[in-house]
Design a protein around this motif. Structure first.
Motif, mmCIF file in Angstrom:
data_model
loop_
_atom_site.group_PDB
_atom_site.id
_atom_site.type_symbol
_atom_site.label_atom_id
_atom_site.label_comp_id
_atom_site.label_asym_id
_atom_site.label_seq_id
_atom_site.Cartn_x
_atom_site.Cartn_y
_atom_site.Cartn_z
ATOM 1 N N ASN A 174 -46.965 0.627 11.029
ATOM 2 C CA ASN A 174 -47.639 1.869 10.655
ATOM 3 C C ASN A 174 -48.963 1.633 9.942
ATOM 4 O O ASN A 174 -49.954 2.303 10.223
ATOM 5 C CB ASN A 174 -46.752 2.714 9.745
ATOM 6 N N PHE A 175 -48.954 0.685 9.006
ATOM 7 C CA PHE A 175 -50.151 0.421 8.200
ATOM 8 C C PHE A 175 -50.533 -1.054 8.310
ATOM 9 O O PHE A 175 -49.697 -1.938 8.089
ATOM 10 C CB PHE A 175 -49.910 0.764 6.722
ATOM 11 N N TRP A 176 -51.812 -1.296 8.632
ATOM 12 C CA TRP A 176 -52.331 -2.665 8.684
ATOM 13 C C TRP A 176 -53.219 -2.924 7.480
ATOM 14 O O TRP A 176 -54.066 -2.088 7.134
ATOM 15 C CB TRP A 176 -53.098 -2.892 9.986
ATOM 16 N N LEU A 177 -53.025 -4.080 6.854
ATOM 17 C CA LEU A 177 -53.701 -4.429 5.608
ATOM 18 C C LEU A 177 -54.567 -5.666 5.776
ATOM 19 O O LEU A 177 -54.173 -6.636 6.434
ATOM 20 C CB LEU A 177 -52.664 -4.695 4.502
ATOM 21 N N GLU A 178 -55.744 -5.636 5.164
ATOM 22 C CA GLU A 178 -56.585 -6.823 5.082
ATOM 23 C C GLU A 178 -56.702 -7.237 3.612
ATOM 24 O O GLU A 178 -56.189 -6.567 2.715
ATOM 25 C CB GLU A 178 -57.967 -6.560 5.677
ATOM 26 N N ASP A 179 -57.363 -8.390 3.372
ATOM 27 C CA ASP A 179 -57.517 -8.929 2.009
ATOM 28 C C ASP A 179 -56.166 -9.275 1.391
ATOM 29 O O ASP A 179 -55.953 -9.112 0.186
ATOM 30 C CB ASP A 179 -58.272 -7.951 1.099
ATOM 31 N N LEU A 180 -55.249 -9.727 2.236
ATOM 32 C CA LEU A 180 -53.930 -10.143 1.778
ATOM 33 C C LEU A 180 -53.625 -11.449 2.487
ATOM 34 O O LEU A 180 -53.644 -11.501 3.717
ATOM 35 C CB LEU A 180 -52.890 -9.076 2.136
ATOM 36 N N SER A 212 -43.764 1.107 7.754
ATOM 37 C CA SER A 212 -43.935 -0.340 7.848
ATOM 38 C C SER A 212 -45.366 -0.747 7.533
ATOM 39 O O SER A 212 -46.316 -0.021 7.830
ATOM 40 C CB SER A 212 -43.535 -0.841 9.236
ATOM 41 N N LEU A 213 -45.487 -1.919 6.901
ATOM 42 C CA LEU A 213 -46.783 -2.469 6.521
ATOM 43 C C LEU A 213 -46.868 -3.904 7.017
ATOM 44 O O LEU A 213 -45.907 -4.672 6.884
ATOM 45 C CB LEU A 213 -46.969 -2.453 5.002
#
Length: 245
Positions: A161-167, A135-136
């Motif tokens: 599971n994965f955390w994203l920035e700049d989105l 999961s993101l």
């Protein structure tokens, strides 16, 4: 396009999060050691292989377990669980079921089906999706929920599971149906994640303290984050970037 800020896994489904610095994803599998174990209850409908989340003890029904953190020793298969209202527990999920059940019993409401065992499913894992997934989620989408509610929230309540920035907020939904590279791995983003009452519980205290589902309603959906299938395995580290292929 965007950058990974945090990687998390949940060795015992719904019972503790663990931050890791890197992970080697494998084609066709969930994240290694993610939801490899799950806790059954009195109403579990046992069957071979994967089971739906309703067959397991989960924070939607027992919010106190949201406050558990975990530390896994991969070499020994030993798991340490911590909770603000319980002493630390170090045990082997494959062998020490009774010790775990005694430890977790005070955290499960008496009017809910009592936890009664632990199942293991390697590779596939007991992900909520009906396929092995990772999961993101976007920090900007989390910030949008905070703004809607007018309160600060821990992003750990989403159990991604994965955390994203700049989105930009909710732009992760545009990834559905696309292939992306994530570090050295290639993923196919397949679907949005529909959320439940588990997200209303504070992951530090285990208390329900935020109407996250009501906030999502204001955006016209009940979804947060996306899940993806691993097409090509590879090493993924914190600070790696996600790129649309």
């Amino acid at each position: 396009m965007s950058r990974i800020t945090e990687i998390l896994r949940y060795p015992l489904k719904a019972h503790g999060r663990e931050r890791i610095a890197e992970v080697t994803l494998e084609a066709g599998n969930a994240m290694p050691w993610d939801r490899v174990w799950a806790v059954t209850h009195e109403a579990t409908r046992h069957a071979e292989g994967w089971l739906r989340c309703s067959n397991f003890t989960r924070a939607a029904k027992a919010p106190q377990i949201m406050a558990i953190t975990a530390e896994l020793s991969e070499d020994t298969g030993t798991l340490t669980l911590r909770h603000p209202q319980r002493p630390d527990l170090t045990f082997r999920p494959d062998h020490d079921t009774e010790a775990f059940l005694e430890w977790v019993r005070p955290l499960v409401p008496a009017d809910r089906a009592a936890s009664n065992g632990i199942l293991r499913l390697d590779g596939r894992g007991y992900t909520d999706s009906d396929f092995p997934s990772v999961s993101l989620s976007s920090l900007a989408s989390h910030a949008a929920v905070e703004q809607q509610l007018g309160q600060s929230l821990s992003h750990h309540r989403w159990r991604s599971n994965f955390w994203l920035e700049d989105l930009s907020a909710w732009k992760e939904f545009n990834l559905v149906g696309k292939r992306v590279s994530l570090g050295g791995a290639v993923l196919e983003v397949r679907e949005r994640i529909t959320r439940c009452r588990a997200t209303t519980a504070n992951p530090d205290t285990g208390q329900r303290d935020a109407d996250t589902l009501g906030a999502l309603d204001q955006f016209g959906h009940q979804e947060f984050g996306v899940c993806a299938y691993v097409l090509q395995g590879g090493l993924v580290r914190t600070s790696d970037r996600l790129e649309v292929l």
